[in-house]
Scaffold this active site. Structure first.
Site, PDB file in Angstrom:
ATOM      1  NE  ARG A 125       6.518 -15.927  -1.188  1.00 30.29           N
ATOM      2  CZ  ARG A 125       5.656 -15.163  -1.840  1.00 30.29           C
ATOM      3  NH1 ARG A 125       5.939 -13.900  -2.105  1.00 30.29           N
ATOM      4  NH2 ARG A 125       4.492 -15.633  -2.230  1.00 30.29           N
ATOM      5  CG  ASP A 158      -8.191 -15.478  -0.876  1.00 30.16           C
ATOM      6  OD1 ASP A 158      -7.327 -14.590  -0.752  1.00 30.16           O
ATOM      7  OD2 ASP A 158      -8.353 -16.127  -1.928  1.00 30.16           O
ATOM      8  NE  ARG A 168      -9.540 -16.496 -16.495  1.00 27.89           N
ATOM      9  CZ  ARG A 168      -9.799 -15.489 -15.671  1.00 27.89           C
ATOM     10  NH1 ARG A 168     -10.115 -14.291 -16.166  1.00 27.89           N
ATOM     11  NH2 ARG A 168      -9.758 -15.651 -14.372  1.00 27.89           N
ATOM     12  NE  ARG A 185       0.899  -7.633  -5.563  1.00 26.29           N
ATOM     13  CZ  ARG A 185      -0.134  -8.346  -5.163  1.00 26.29           C
ATOM     14  NH1 ARG A 185      -1.090  -8.651  -6.007  1.00 26.29           N
ATOM     15  NH2 ARG A 185      -0.235  -8.766  -3.924  1.00 26.29           N
ATOM     16  NE  ARG A 243      -5.759 -24.810 -12.778  1.00 27.46           N
ATOM     17  CZ  ARG A 243      -6.427 -23.664 -12.681  1.00 27.46           C
ATOM     18  NH1 ARG A 243      -6.415 -22.990 -11.550  1.00 27.46           N
ATOM     19  NH2 ARG A 243      -7.113 -23.185 -13.679  1.00 27.46           N
TER      20      ARG A 243
HETATM   21  P1  FDA Z   1      -4.885 -11.786  10.532  1.00 26.99           P
HETATM   22  O1  FDA Z   1      -3.425 -11.838  10.299  1.00 26.99           O
HETATM   23  O2  FDA Z   1      -5.664 -10.812   9.749  1.00 26.99           O
HETATM   24  O3  FDA Z   1      -5.119 -11.466  12.085  1.00 26.99           O
HETATM   25  C1  FDA Z   1      -4.328 -12.009  13.115  1.00 26.99           C
HETATM   26  C2  FDA Z   1      -4.246 -10.983  14.240  1.00 26.99           C
HETATM   27  O4  FDA Z   1      -3.610 -11.594  15.379  1.00 26.99           O
HETATM   28  C3  FDA Z   1      -3.416  -9.763  13.876  1.00 26.99           C
HETATM   29  O5  FDA Z   1      -4.186  -8.579  14.042  1.00 26.99           O
HETATM   30  C4  FDA Z   1      -2.247  -9.810  14.867  1.00 26.99           C
HETATM   31  O6  FDA Z   1      -1.819  -8.535  15.285  1.00 26.99           O
HETATM   32  C5  FDA Z   1      -2.843 -10.593  16.021  1.00 26.99           C
HETATM   33  N1  FDA Z   1      -1.834 -11.240  16.867  1.00 26.99           N
HETATM   34  C6  FDA Z   1      -0.829 -12.052  16.452  1.00 26.99           C
HETATM   35  N2  FDA Z   1      -0.076 -12.418  17.527  1.00 26.99           N
HETATM   36  C7  FDA Z   1      -0.627 -11.824  18.613  1.00 26.99           C
HETATM   37  C8  FDA Z   1      -0.292 -11.807  20.004  1.00 26.99           C
HETATM   38  N3  FDA Z   1       0.784 -12.461  20.476  1.00 26.99           N
HETATM   39  N4  FDA Z   1      -1.067 -11.108  20.838  1.00 26.99           N
HETATM   40  C9  FDA Z   1      -2.145 -10.403  20.382  1.00 26.99           C
HETATM   41  N5  FDA Z   1      -2.506 -10.381  19.076  1.00 26.99           N
HETATM   42  C10 FDA Z   1      -1.753 -11.085  18.205  1.00 26.99           C
HETATM   43  N6  FDA Z   1      -7.610 -12.075   1.167  1.00 26.99           N
HETATM   44  C11 FDA Z   1      -8.596 -11.860   0.264  1.00 26.99           C
HETATM   45  O7  FDA Z   1      -9.672 -12.442   0.387  1.00 26.99           O
HETATM   46  N7  FDA Z   1      -8.397 -10.980  -0.777  1.00 26.99           N
HETATM   47  C12 FDA Z   1      -7.232 -10.296  -0.954  1.00 26.99           C
HETATM   48  O8  FDA Z   1      -7.087  -9.525  -1.904  1.00 26.99           O
HETATM   49  C13 FDA Z   1      -6.188 -10.513   0.003  1.00 26.99           C
HETATM   50  N8  FDA Z   1      -5.018  -9.867  -0.124  1.00 26.99           N
HETATM   51  C14 FDA Z   1      -3.992 -10.134   0.746  1.00 26.99           C
HETATM   52  C15 FDA Z   1      -2.769  -9.486   0.586  1.00 26.99           C
HETATM   53  C16 FDA Z   1      -1.721  -9.766   1.447  1.00 26.99           C
HETATM   54  C17 FDA Z   1      -0.409  -9.069   1.262  1.00 26.99           C
HETATM   55  C18 FDA Z   1      -1.899 -10.711   2.481  1.00 26.99           C
HETATM   56  C19 FDA Z   1      -0.771 -11.080   3.392  1.00 26.99           C
HETATM   57  C20 FDA Z   1      -3.124 -11.337   2.668  1.00 26.99           C
HETATM   58  C21 FDA Z   1      -4.168 -11.055   1.799  1.00 26.99           C
HETATM   59  N9  FDA Z   1      -5.412 -11.650   1.977  1.00 26.99           N
HETATM   60  C22 FDA Z   1      -6.414 -11.424   1.061  1.00 26.99           C
HETATM   61  C23 FDA Z   1      -5.652 -12.600   3.090  1.00 26.99           C
HETATM   62  C24 FDA Z   1      -6.281 -11.947   4.337  1.00 26.99           C
HETATM   63  O9  FDA Z   1      -5.409 -10.976   4.845  1.00 26.99           O
HETATM   64  C25 FDA Z   1      -6.525 -13.073   5.366  1.00 26.99           C
HETATM   65  O10 FDA Z   1      -7.556 -13.902   4.899  1.00 26.99           O
HETATM   66  C26 FDA Z   1      -6.954 -12.566   6.714  1.00 26.99           C
HETATM   67  O11 FDA Z   1      -5.954 -11.719   7.198  1.00 26.99           O
HETATM   68  C27 FDA Z   1      -7.105 -13.738   7.650  1.00 26.99           C
HETATM   69  O12 FDA Z   1      -7.516 -13.292   8.910  1.00 26.99           O
HETATM   70  P2  FDA Z   1      -6.889 -13.901  10.236  1.00 26.99           P
HETATM   71  O13 FDA Z   1      -7.768 -13.439  11.330  1.00 26.99           O
HETATM   72  O14 FDA Z   1      -6.636 -15.344  10.112  1.00 26.99           O
HETATM   73  O15 FDA Z   1      -5.416 -13.249  10.348  1.00 26.99           O
END
Ligand code: FDA
Length: 389
Positions: free
Chosen positions: A258, A362, A179, A289, A175
């Site tokens: 990506r 998120d 609005r 952006r 979708r």
């Molecule tokens: P996250 O990626 O944060 O953490 C994973 C960790 O594991 C990392 O620190 C990494 O270094 C570690 N790791 C990986 N492999 C490893 C290894 N082999 N050994 C040790 N450590 C390791 N959400 C929202 O609510 N509002 C927003 O505006 C945004 N905006 C946004 C922008 C962009 C560009 C992105 C990509 C994402 C967002 N998000 C967001 C989403 C938000 O970033 C997401 O919800 C959280 O990062 C999720 O947390 P996680 O712990 O799952 O992963």
């Protein structure tokens, strides 16, 4: 190794599990992260010359309608009353987003009522009536009509995907919200805001329990430290929040992602664009952006001499790039099913977070999923219920 529970990754998923395990169950928890800081992608820091808080991995806006998550995050930080709004630039004119009555009237140079605007868009969307959209281009036109689609969605999407939308599957969008009023709040959630004293302070408070030990610059797959995969597996339950394909040495192939490149610039002016996010909808501008970080905190007294911006470029991730958004092709979907089968057979390891699930979350979803995993898997394991197998 002296821990009851080992967590790989200190993002919001890993931190939530760690905090709950330490506070609720008194467990000794070790969190490792390969980065030099905790918090995963939500991490931010105060830029040293200007003192402006900059989100290091792309702008992060907190929003949720989940009461439990809202109550939980408020244990660690207060939130400002920031309300997110996004604008987009097309042919050197700025329009409010998501597409709303303000956007429509400005675009068509008109003063349509909600009913008139709805009738117009339905009529324009009818161009492909009776056909089954085969690609994203046709799908976009069938949802909001050609004029709005081509102005605001087509080239922006092409930049995000480095692909002409006529070659992208229709399934990428289900979708496109329009609005028929002047509401341009970006999120519809009940709660919204930014951590009052910054993301890093929030994230550090989550890890502050004395039973939680954090080991930074520590990669689970590298040997030479006490928390490497070979030392930990079988010794204590592991919550793994890194990429699932990496865990299995890419046995079923790479999952595609990506990524984004952020180009930071400090400009010697007080205000560059008058708002926190400006999208660039046209093909002749290479970035998608620009974020201007001072506008996320209008309540702070930042310098008037400088401002920090990030230009955001989107591209396919390669090995070594930060994986940001799962692409989810049909080949990816087949691979992830196989990886999930492998994950289910892994002894005392649970996979979580956006990388461990190959799913966009998120922040509030990552926290909510971690709270559920704690309730349903971790707590029973340590309190005489079902074991993590
Ligand atoms: P996250 O990626 O944060 O953490 C994973 C960790 O594991 C990392 O620190 C990494 O270094 C570690 N790791 C990986 N492999 C490893 C290894 N082999 N050994 C040790 N450590 C390791 N959400 C929202 O609510 N509002 C927003 O505006 C945004 N905006 C946004 C922008 C962009 C560009 C992105 C990509 C994402 C967002 N998000 C967001 C989403 C938000 O970033 C997401 O919800 C959280 O990062 C999720 O947390 P996680 O712990 O799952 O992963």
């Amino acid at each position: 190794m002296n821990a009851d529970l080992v967590i790989v990754g200190s993002g919001l998923f890993g931190l939530t599990i760690a905090e709950q395990a330490a506070t609720e169950l008194g467990l000794k928890v070790a969190i490792i992260d390969r980065r030099h800081h905790i918090g995963g992608n939500a991490y931010s820091k105060f830029e040293e010359n200007t003192g402006i808080e900059v989100h290091q991995y792309g702008a992060h806006l907190f929003h949720t309608s989940n009461e439990r998550v809202w109550e939980y995050v408020n244990r660690f930080t207060e939130f400002t009353n920031y309300v997110h709004r996004v604008y987009t630039r097309h042919n050197d004119i700025v329009y409010p987003m998501p597409i709303n009555l303000g956007t429509i009237n400005q675009f068509f140079n008109a003063a349509y009522s909600p009913a008139e605007a709805k009738a117009l868009i339905q009529d324009q969307a009818g161009e492909l009536a009776g056909t089954n959209p085969k690609n994203l281009n046709d799908k976009g036109i069938s949802l909001i009509g050609r004029p709005l689609y081509e102005a605001f969605i087509k080239n922006y999407t092409a930049k995000q995907w480095q692909t002409d939308p006529s070659e992208l599957p229709a399934s990428i969008i289900s979708r496109l919200p329009v609005r028929y009023n002047y509401d341009n709040r970006y999120f519809n959630d009940k709660y919204e805001g930014l951590p009052l004293d910054g993301y890093a302070a929030w994230l550090e408070r989550m890890a502050a329990h004395p039973n939680i030990e954090v080991h930074l610059n520590t990669d689970f797959f590298e040997e030479g430290h006490e928390f490497s995969r070979s030392k930990v597996i079988g010794q204590a339950p592991v919550i793994y929040t890194g990429p699932i394909d990496r865990y299995f040495d890419y046995a079923e192939g790479d999952l595609s992602w990506r990524t984004i490149d952020l180009e930071e610039e400090i400009l010697p002016i007080e205000d560059f664009q008058g708002t926190s996010v400006m999208n660039y909808a046209d093909a002749n501008v290479p970035y998608t952006r620009i974020h201007e970080f001072r506008h996320f905190h209008p309540e702070r007294t930042y310098t008037k001499d400088a401002t920090v911006i990030h230009r955001e470029f989107s591209r396919f991730a390669e090995h070594g790039d930060e994986p940001y958004y799962p692409i989810n092709t049909s080949a990816d979907r087949e691979k992830i099913l196989k990886y999930r089968e492998l994950a289910a057979g892994e002894n005392q390891v649970l996979f979580g977070g956006r990388l461990g699930n190959y799913k966009y979350f998120d922040m509030h979803m990552a926290i909510g999923a971690a709270l559920s995993m704690f309730d349903n898997k971790i707590k029973p394991h340590f309190t005489g219920g079902n074991k993590i197998v």
